[in-house]
Design a protein around this motif. Sequence first.
Motif, short mmCIF file in Angstrom:
data_model
loop_
_atom_site.label_atom_id
_atom_site.label_comp_id
_atom_site.label_asym_id
_atom_site.label_seq_id
_atom_site.Cartn_x
_atom_site.Cartn_y
_atom_site.Cartn_z
N UNK A 194 0.55 -1.74 -0.23
CA UNK A 194 0.42 -0.02 0.47
C UNK A 194 0.96 0.69 0.22
N UNK A 195 0.93 1.64 -1.19
CA UNK A 195 1.19 3.03 -1.45
C UNK A 195 1.00 4.43 -0.70
N UNK A 196 -0.65 4.20 -0.19
CA UNK A 196 -1.18 5.47 0.46
C UNK A 196 -0.84 5.13 2.12
N UNK A 197 -0.02 5.27 2.38
CA UNK A 197 0.18 4.77 4.03
C UNK A 197 0.10 6.00 5.36
N UNK A 198 -0.79 5.10 6.27
CA UNK A 198 -1.29 5.65 7.16
C UNK A 198 -0.38 6.84 7.51
N UNK A 199 1.01 7.17 7.33
CA UNK A 199 1.41 7.91 7.63
C UNK A 199 1.77 9.35 7.29
N UNK A 346 6.98 9.33 -8.36
CA UNK A 346 8.27 9.92 -8.42
C UNK A 346 9.38 9.26 -7.25
N UNK A 347 10.81 9.36 -7.33
CA UNK A 347 11.85 9.30 -6.78
C UNK A 347 12.06 10.59 -5.55
N UNK A 352 8.80 9.42 1.78
CA UNK A 352 7.79 9.08 2.37
C UNK A 352 7.53 8.01 2.63
N UNK A 353 8.24 7.19 1.76
CA UNK A 353 8.31 5.56 1.68
C UNK A 353 8.85 5.29 3.41
#
Length: 715
Positions: A194-199, A346-347, A352-353
């Motif tokens: 999941x890229x749309x993470x809670x953080x 985008x790199x 954020x990841x």
Amino acid sequence: MTHLKLPAVVCLLFLLSASHLLAIRLFAQDAKKDQESVVKLKTELINVRAVVTDKNGNIIENLTKEDFEVLENDRPQQISFFSLERTGKLSRAAASTGSDSIKNSQPTASKPGSSGGHTVVLFVDTVNLSFSSLYLLRQELKKFVATSLSEDDQVALVTTTASLGIYEQFTRDRQLLNRLIDKIAPWQPDTRVRFYTPLLAARVLASDRAAKVLALCIVREEQGRPCGQEFEEIDPFIYQMSSADEVAITGRAKEVLMEGIRRRQMTLSTLRSVTERLQGMPGQKILALFSDGFTMMGYGGEADLSAVQTVVSRAVRSGVVFYAFNAKGLQPDVFGDASVGTFMPPPSFSTYMGMSARDSENGLNALAADTGGKALFNTNNLNIGLQQALDENSIYYALDYYSSNTEAENKFRKIKVRVKNHDDYKVRAQRGYLPADFKNEEETLTPRQQLIKAMTAPLSVNALGVAATADFIELEGDKAQVSLSIYADPVSFDFLMQNDARLFDAELGVAVLNTSGKVIKTINEQMKGQITPAQFELAKRNGFKSARRLELEPGTYNIRIGLLETHTQRVGSTSLWVEVPDLKKGNLTLSDLLLITAQPQPTNQTEVLQKVSRQGEIIYSSTDVLSYGFKIYNAPEVANLRMQVEFAQDNKVILQTPWTDIASVMDDRDAKAINVSQQFKLNNLKPGTYQLKVRVQDTRKKYIGEKQKWFVIAS
């Protein structure tokens, strides 16, 4: 083993559901809440458990009470009770280093140390565990059970969602533990990254511009509209987002964050209950937490440590040390993982990841470090970490104290333990607690409240011996779907005497919950009776039994059971799962297997001797005859059905029958189903736990249905 013919399966089912092993009249009466006396729960000392090592990691065991300094919020505390505790056995690897790993000398202590085993909870966070992580974890847990546990260690396997039911209690049985490990399943299997993470969601709700642009790219990708290379060139500080895009990313952020918080709350709530349950357990208590991690973000976009601090406080109160394992092991970088598909953010936003990965580990770190344990990440050999946890806690110091802090505010109080004149020594101990968990005033619970608390606890309460079985079986002319049998061990009761008779006085509670946790059915009975000496002798061999039928809609259910002895207010509890299939769909369906024990040479009336283990398994002797029966629903012509029977121990098949036509083993057919039953002589099988497995095949459709049942041959 010899195959024999049984009477009709309907008779077998009647014996299972209606026969009582003890001729005792049990009757229900209205509970009188206003007459319930109060159970007083006393507060405990603040339990600090300290492991001391030198600069080379060697355990130090020659310290005295005077060598230690305990501080709370930087204020010195007086150690009320002190001891050096030895528990369990070192692994062969640690023991082989001898004097290099343990500094031996005689300690000065106020009470002798313990030589008992470890008390270990293997806590699998199924709410926050992927399928790939679980696959690795199962293998490592089995290695741990096979190589690291001693005969003195007692282990409980617990999951966040309580999916192991009656098995969530302590055992030394390695065979049982291996079986339970195979039963663990993810709560909602999903291997996607999941890229749309809670953080990221929290940063979006906090109006972080860069986070919002990345969120828009992810949302478009999820909608099948690749964000494209142009997003790499966007300056988030000048980019003007449309109102529709703002609504889309904000709505998605709220959804993601709320789901992350919900999963965290489920995990921490269960952990708190488990640590409470461990308060009265003996020895050094270790909780090994296996999880892919969970977010620490709160609704306001900042880290929320309150629930973690509550769990830590309970762990301190109960003397529990946490070891946290990231079950992902050696995972690839999120952008290099093929499982994410073709999406490449985008790199410039990769920061954020990385922040999200750290966020998922922060809670595990805090739970471990603040309870005096460790967090172990980035390793595929979890078994080594588990063994390390046992070795590091085989020798420790108990430093119990009453806090001298009189401040009323409910803020987290920091604990620090030091060894005087030894700055080179490293001390691993609990780091703090919330004073709300250590109130001096007495907490009060009525017996009814105590019964409910035991029924809702994630671990079974064993003051009274309680076991149960629940089987899906639909009978002709009966609206119910499930046969529930509850067993109580009379030896665990403290009976009042009246002349030569024992007085039975207990309250039974049953709650049926669906997979959402909603209570859909409850049973509450006050049970009374007199037991003659002859009846008690029979009950000691076979236990008390209470049987009933439950009417339930198709679905999966968790049944929680509690039994309260009225005059002592002691409680026993257990829980189990049952699945009710939907027969209206017309699919070929098997009932659960039903077992009884019959004498090898039946008399005019077959004697039913159903004794069960604490896990609800039928117990046989090696000279018994195992009798089983089941039903086949929505069956085609009998000529198209055949079956196979298999017995196994330790995952090794010891007997497998050839495929046999159902017509040769069926008893009869009623309006509901085909009835099948068989007998097998156990022929002096050695003591242990066995698995009976029955397969039924529809030869036209190549369908194979399978049911299994575990049973025990006593030594």
